[in-house]
Design a protein around this motif. Structure first.
Motif, mmCIF file in Angstrom:
data_model
loop_
_atom_site.group_PDB
_atom_site.id
_atom_site.type_symbol
_atom_site.label_atom_id
_atom_site.label_comp_id
_atom_site.label_asym_id
_atom_site.label_seq_id
_atom_site.Cartn_x
_atom_site.Cartn_y
_atom_site.Cartn_z
ATOM 1 N N THR A 139 0.849 -1.190 0.000
ATOM 2 C CA THR A 139 0.000 0.000 0.000
ATOM 3 C C THR A 139 0.892 1.250 0.000
ATOM 4 O OG1 THR A 139 -0.092 0.189 2.411
ATOM 5 C CG2 THR A 139 -1.757 -1.228 1.338
ATOM 6 N N PRO A 140 0.345 2.381 -0.398
ATOM 7 C CA PRO A 140 1.144 3.616 -0.343
ATOM 8 C C PRO A 140 1.633 3.932 1.068
ATOM 9 C CG PRO A 140 -0.800 3.956 -1.687
ATOM 10 C CD PRO A 140 -0.936 2.601 -1.057
ATOM 11 N N GLU A 141 0.832 3.595 2.079
ATOM 12 C CA GLU A 141 1.255 3.830 3.457
ATOM 13 C C GLU A 141 2.472 2.986 3.812
ATOM 14 O OE1 GLU A 141 -1.931 3.185 2.575
ATOM 15 O OE2 GLU A 141 -2.890 5.103 3.001
ATOM 16 N N GLN A 142 2.480 1.720 3.375
ATOM 17 C CA GLN A 142 3.623 0.849 3.639
ATOM 18 C C GLN A 142 4.859 1.333 2.895
ATOM 19 O OE1 GLN A 142 1.744 -2.766 2.355
ATOM 20 N NE2 GLN A 142 1.449 -3.508 4.449
ATOM 21 N N GLN A 143 4.675 1.757 1.651
ATOM 22 C CA GLN A 143 5.807 2.273 0.877
ATOM 23 C C GLN A 143 6.355 3.552 1.498
ATOM 24 O OE1 GLN A 143 4.289 2.624 -3.099
ATOM 25 N NE2 GLN A 143 4.485 0.442 -3.512
ATOM 26 N N ALA A 144 5.469 4.423 1.970
ATOM 27 C CA ALA A 144 5.910 5.658 2.613
ATOM 28 C C ALA A 144 6.665 5.347 3.904
ATOM 29 C CB ALA A 144 4.719 6.567 2.900
ATOM 30 N N ARG A 145 6.167 4.390 4.672
ATOM 31 C CA ARG A 145 6.827 3.998 5.927
ATOM 32 C C ARG A 145 8.215 3.428 5.642
ATOM 33 N NH1 ARG A 145 6.611 4.657 11.501
ATOM 34 N NH2 ARG A 145 7.877 2.999 12.334
ATOM 35 N N GLU A 146 8.311 2.563 4.633
ATOM 36 C CA GLU A 146 9.605 1.971 4.267
ATOM 37 C C GLU A 146 10.586 3.055 3.828
ATOM 38 O OE1 GLU A 146 12.497 -0.931 3.584
ATOM 39 O OE2 GLU A 146 10.542 -1.186 4.547
ATOM 40 N N SER A 147 10.114 3.984 3.013
ATOM 41 C CA SER A 147 10.976 5.081 2.550
ATOM 42 C C SER A 147 11.408 5.961 3.713
ATOM 43 C CB SER A 147 10.241 5.928 1.515
ATOM 44 O OG SER A 147 9.928 5.158 0.392
ATOM 45 N N VAL A 187 7.906 11.769 8.847
ATOM 46 C CA VAL A 187 8.423 11.759 7.477
ATOM 47 C C VAL A 187 7.495 10.954 6.573
ATOM 48 C CG1 VAL A 187 10.338 10.964 6.014
ATOM 49 C CG2 VAL A 187 10.818 12.144 8.153
ATOM 50 N N ALA A 188 7.013 9.812 7.049
ATOM 51 C CA ALA A 188 6.083 9.003 6.256
ATOM 52 C C ALA A 188 4.809 9.787 5.953
ATOM 53 C CB ALA A 188 5.754 7.707 6.989
ATOM 54 N N GLN A 189 4.312 10.515 6.940
ATOM 55 C CA GLN A 189 3.114 11.322 6.716
ATOM 56 C C GLN A 189 3.369 12.427 5.697
ATOM 57 O OE1 GLN A 189 0.001 10.627 7.923
ATOM 58 N NE2 GLN A 189 -0.535 12.160 6.400
ATOM 59 N N GLN A 190 4.538 13.040 5.767
ATOM 60 C CA GLN A 190 4.875 14.084 4.793
ATOM 61 C C GLN A 190 4.993 13.505 3.385
ATOM 62 O OE1 GLN A 190 8.331 16.093 6.364
ATOM 63 N NE2 GLN A 190 7.062 17.592 7.433
ATOM 64 N N ILE A 191 5.525 12.306 3.270
ATOM 65 C CA ILE A 191 5.613 11.652 1.955
ATOM 66 C C ILE A 191 4.209 11.413 1.412
ATOM 67 C CG2 ILE A 191 6.247 9.512 0.769
ATOM 68 C CD1 ILE A 191 8.697 9.400 2.661
ATOM 69 N N LEU A 192 3.328 10.893 2.251
ATOM 70 C CA LEU A 192 1.949 10.653 1.816
ATOM 71 C C LEU A 192 1.249 11.950 1.441
ATOM 72 C CD1 LEU A 192 0.758 7.902 4.293
ATOM 73 C CD2 LEU A 192 1.082 7.676 1.838
ATOM 74 N N ASP A 193 1.459 13.001 2.227
ATOM 75 C CA ASP A 193 0.862 14.293 1.912
ATOM 76 C C ASP A 193 1.367 14.818 0.568
ATOM 77 O OD1 ASP A 193 -0.494 14.168 4.310
ATOM 78 O OD2 ASP A 193 0.839 15.582 5.353
ATOM 79 N N LYS A 248 -0.927 15.510 -2.783
ATOM 80 C CA LYS A 248 -0.977 16.850 -3.385
ATOM 81 C C LYS A 248 -0.643 16.802 -4.869
ATOM 82 C CE LYS A 248 0.065 19.577 0.702
ATOM 83 N NZ LYS A 248 1.068 20.387 1.386
ATOM 84 N N ARG A 249 0.305 15.950 -5.236
ATOM 85 C CA ARG A 249 0.724 15.863 -6.635
ATOM 86 C C ARG A 249 -0.305 15.128 -7.482
ATOM 87 N NH1 ARG A 249 6.791 14.978 -7.865
ATOM 88 N NH2 ARG A 249 6.172 16.319 -9.555
ATOM 89 N N SER A 250 -0.902 14.104 -6.926
ATOM 90 C CA SER A 250 -1.911 13.334 -7.656
ATOM 91 C C SER A 250 -2.980 12.897 -6.669
ATOM 92 C CB SER A 250 -1.289 12.136 -8.349
ATOM 93 O OG SER A 250 -0.583 11.344 -7.444
ATOM 94 N N PRO A 251 -4.038 13.688 -6.483
ATOM 95 C CA PRO A 251 -5.041 13.424 -5.460
ATOM 96 C C PRO A 251 -5.704 12.058 -5.563
ATOM 97 C CG PRO A 251 -5.340 15.599 -6.401
ATOM 98 C CD PRO A 251 -4.281 14.922 -7.207
ATOM 99 N N GLY A 252 -5.868 11.484 -6.722
ATOM 100 C CA GLY A 252 -6.525 10.185 -6.857
ATOM 101 C C GLY A 252 -5.572 9.012 -6.764
ATOM 102 N N ALA A 253 -4.288 9.269 -6.522
ATOM 103 C CA ALA A 253 -3.303 8.187 -6.530
ATOM 104 C C ALA A 253 -3.549 7.160 -5.423
ATOM 105 C CB ALA A 253 -1.889 8.754 -6.405
ATOM 106 N N LEU A 254 -3.866 7.628 -4.225
ATOM 107 C CA LEU A 254 -4.063 6.692 -3.121
ATOM 108 C C LEU A 254 -5.320 5.863 -3.324
ATOM 109 C CD1 LEU A 254 -3.037 8.801 -0.015
ATOM 110 C CD2 LEU A 254 -1.746 7.051 -1.196
ATOM 111 N N GLU A 255 -6.382 6.457 -3.816
ATOM 112 C CA GLU A 255 -7.629 5.698 -4.019
ATOM 113 C C GLU A 255 -7.476 4.704 -5.158
ATOM 114 O OE1 GLU A 255 -7.683 9.143 -3.914
ATOM 115 O OE2 GLU A 255 -8.358 9.278 -1.838
#
Length: 135
Positions: free
Chosen positions: A47-55, A115-121, A125-132
């Motif tokens: 998931t994007p959350e897992q990828q953000a956490r790993e990064s 940092v993970a939250q900032q990555i997700l934010d 912002k860049r692509s609002p529909g990316a997470l959905e």
């Protein structure tokens, strides 16, 4: 020599292939090795959350924890028989990187969460529909 390697797993339950701790430890070591070699994300289908956490974990380990470990290791004032050998000096960076990753993963650093939250934010912002779309 084969007798020694065959006896070792039976004495230590962590080396038993049936042990869940050994399987998890092996999987973690393999993931760390692959990440160190390729520096590519190996979270296929995550998931994007897992990828953000790993990064975020990787960033904090490299940018914050590893330099501290390197500095501490460089301030070693050991007597000559206890000073690191040339081989130990060659592999210091790898060891510091590995320990930094383990520290960041095992401890819940609030900085990693931020940092993970900032990555997700930033991604939303860049692509609002990316997470959905990826969920």
């Amino acid at each position: 020599m084969t007798g020694i390697t065959q006896e070792m797993p039976s004495r230590n339950p962590l080396f038993s292939p049936a042990s869940p701790a050994a399987a998890m430890s092996l999987a973690t070591r393999q993931r760390d090795f692959a990440a160190a070699i390729s520096r590519a994300s190996i979270l296929h289908g995550a998931t994007p959350e897992q990828q953000a956490r790993e990064s975020a974990e990787e960033f904090v380990a490299i940018a914050l924890v590893q330099p501290v470990l390197t500095h501490l290791r460089n301030t070693n004032n050991a007597a000559s028989p206890f000073q690191p050998t040339s081989a130990e000096k060659n592999f210091r960076g790898f060891a510091d990187a590995q320990v930094a990753r383990q520290i960041v993963r095992t401890k819940q650093f609030p900085l990693v969460d931020r940092v993970a939250q900032q990555i997700l934010d930033h991604v939303t912002k860049r692509s609002p529909g990316a997470l959905e779309a990826s969920a």
